[in-house]
Scaffold this motif. Structure first.
Motif, PDB file in Angstrom:
ATOM      1  N   ALA A   2       0.836  -1.198   0.000  1.00 52.70           N
ATOM      2  CA  ALA A   2       0.000   0.000   0.000  1.00 52.70           C
ATOM      3  C   ALA A   2       0.870   1.247   0.000  1.00 52.70           C
ATOM      4  O   ALA A   2       1.917   1.301   0.648  1.00 52.70           O
ATOM      5  N   SER A   3       0.438   2.249  -0.734  1.00 51.73           N
ATOM      6  CA  SER A   3       1.164   3.516  -0.783  1.00 51.73           C
ATOM      7  C   SER A   3       0.927   4.297   0.495  1.00 51.73           C
ATOM      8  O   SER A   3      -0.075   4.082   1.190  1.00 51.73           O
ATOM      9  N   ASP A   6      -2.663   5.329   2.406  1.00 53.02           N
ATOM     10  CA  ASP A   6      -3.770   4.486   1.956  1.00 53.02           C
ATOM     11  C   ASP A   6      -4.887   4.543   3.002  1.00 53.02           C
ATOM     12  O   ASP A   6      -4.643   4.250   4.183  1.00 53.02           O
ATOM     13  N   ARG A   8      -7.388   2.729   3.870  1.00 54.12           N
ATOM     14  CA  ARG A   8      -7.667   1.524   4.664  1.00 54.12           C
ATOM     15  C   ARG A   8      -6.640   1.343   5.779  1.00 54.12           C
ATOM     16  O   ARG A   8      -6.993   0.975   6.903  1.00 54.12           O
ATOM     17  N   ARG A   9      -5.389   1.622   5.457  1.00 55.44           N
ATOM     18  CA  ARG A   9      -4.359   1.498   6.481  1.00 55.44           C
ATOM     19  C   ARG A   9      -4.509   2.590   7.542  1.00 55.44           C
ATOM     20  O   ARG A   9      -4.376   2.334   8.741  1.00 55.44           O
ATOM     21  N   GLU A  25       2.859   7.269   9.130  1.00 59.69           N
ATOM     22  CA  GLU A  25       2.068   7.103   7.900  1.00 59.69           C
ATOM     23  C   GLU A  25       1.613   8.454   7.352  1.00 59.69           C
ATOM     24  O   GLU A  25       1.709   8.721   6.146  1.00 59.69           O
ATOM     25  N   CYS A  34      -9.245  11.907   4.400  1.00 62.54           N
ATOM     26  CA  CYS A  34      -9.610  10.865   3.433  1.00 62.54           C
ATOM     27  C   CYS A  34     -10.987  10.335   3.819  1.00 62.54           C
ATOM     28  O   CYS A  34     -11.294  10.178   4.996  1.00 62.54           O
TER      29      CYS A  34
END
Length: 316
Positions: A2-3, A6, A8-9, A25, A34
């Motif tokens: 994952a970039s 992301d 979801r992260r 992150e 987001c």
């Protein structure tokens, strides 16, 4: 892989309360905004799960909007209040969060807090100006909601800070006493009878009284209290001419039926007007086999006829 950033992260890190990993992150992503499920922001997620340190970091480092609303118009304060996270509630209030903001269906954070037995959160909201008299789209105020949960300390507190909160009805004419009786909240009913001035047989738009509510839901202890301390009338009729005994038969409340007939002397063959249906008719129609047996044991007439000249055994 994952970039950085992301969604979801990011949401997983917030859910798990991993502040250090979240810092790294977001530093790599360069942004904290987001969209999440149902339009939630990371703040909604942190407030819902009670991660005050994450909440403070997102607000103070990334300048996230504490008044951001998701698709249900919930704000972070709604989330924290509904889950009873006092430290998050106090942090948001300290940052100037609107205390009476409305989510979908016009629920305030105080109303959300009243769905939980968390007096301290309720006190924090009220002390910051939350208004217990505001109503949601169904006409319920915070006392209505607290009456459903039944915590006597919360009811005592709300009635102390707002003595007129009991003078309220929902859009269908139901009072907090109706609500407490329906949900079998005996201690709440005691508080409402001691502190409020409800009429003995206050009825909603359907003519249903708190006594009827208690009986049809099987709360015999509440029904007895209403008789002894509130002079409720067990023979009162609702808007369709039914009495408590008919309502208990519809919902299959065998213990309540024994209480009404054996203890109070209710007529087991009483007829609802104008249908002339007896409790046995109602129980048979609903398929309550055990209730039919109880009514017969109490002396119900199996051959009684309704307004269409049908006997009880024709309903089975």
């Amino acid at each position: 892989m994952a970039s950085p950033g992301d969604p979801r992260r990011l949401y997983r890190l917030v859910q798990e309360g991993q502040l250090c990993a979240l810092r790294e992150e977001l530093r790599g992503a360069g942004r904290a905004g987001c969209p999440g499920p149902a339009g939630d922001t990371l703040l909604h997620c942190a407030a819902r799960l009670g991660h005050r340190d994450v909440l403070a970091y997102l607000v103070e480092t990334w300048d996230m909007d504490i008044e951001a609303a998701n698709r249900d118009y919930k704000r972070p304060l709604h989330e924290a209040a509904s889950q009873g996270h006092r430290d998050c509630v106090r942090y948001l209030l300290g940052r100037g969060a609107a205390v009476d903001c409305l989510k979908k269906a016009d629920w305030t954070p105080l109303m959300m807090a009243c769905t939980r037995k968390n007096l301290e959160v309720i006190q924090d909201l009220v002390e910051h100006g939350a208004n217990p008299l505001l109503k949601n789209k169904d006409g319920w105020n915070s006392l209505h909601i607290a009456s459903r949960e039944g915590d006597p300390l919360i009811l005592q507190y709300l009635l102390t800070v707002c003595p007129t909160a009991w003078k309220t009805e929902s859009k269908i004419g139901r009072t907090p006493l109706h609500t407490a009786a329906m949900h079998g909240c005996l201690d709440a009913v005691k508080v409402l009878l001691q502190r409020c001035q409800y009429g003995a047989d206050c009825a909603d738009r359907c003519g249903c009284t708190p006594f009827m509510d208690a009986v049809q839901c099987g709360h015999v202890d509440v029904a007895q209290l209403l008789l002894e301390q509130h002079e409720a009338c067990w023979a009162a009729r609702d808007a369709l001419g039914a009495q408590a005994i008919h309502r208990a038969a519809v919902t299959g409340q065998d213990e309540a039926l024994r209480f009404l007939v054996s203890k109070l002397g209710a007529d087991v063959n009483a007829r609802a007007a104008p249908s002339r249906l007896t409790p046995l008719h109602f129980a048979a129609k609903e398929g309550h086999v055990s209730t039919v047996q109880v009514l017969l044991s109490l002396g119900a007439d199996i051959n009684s006829k309704d307004e269409r000249n049908r006997s009880d055994n024709k309903h089975t």
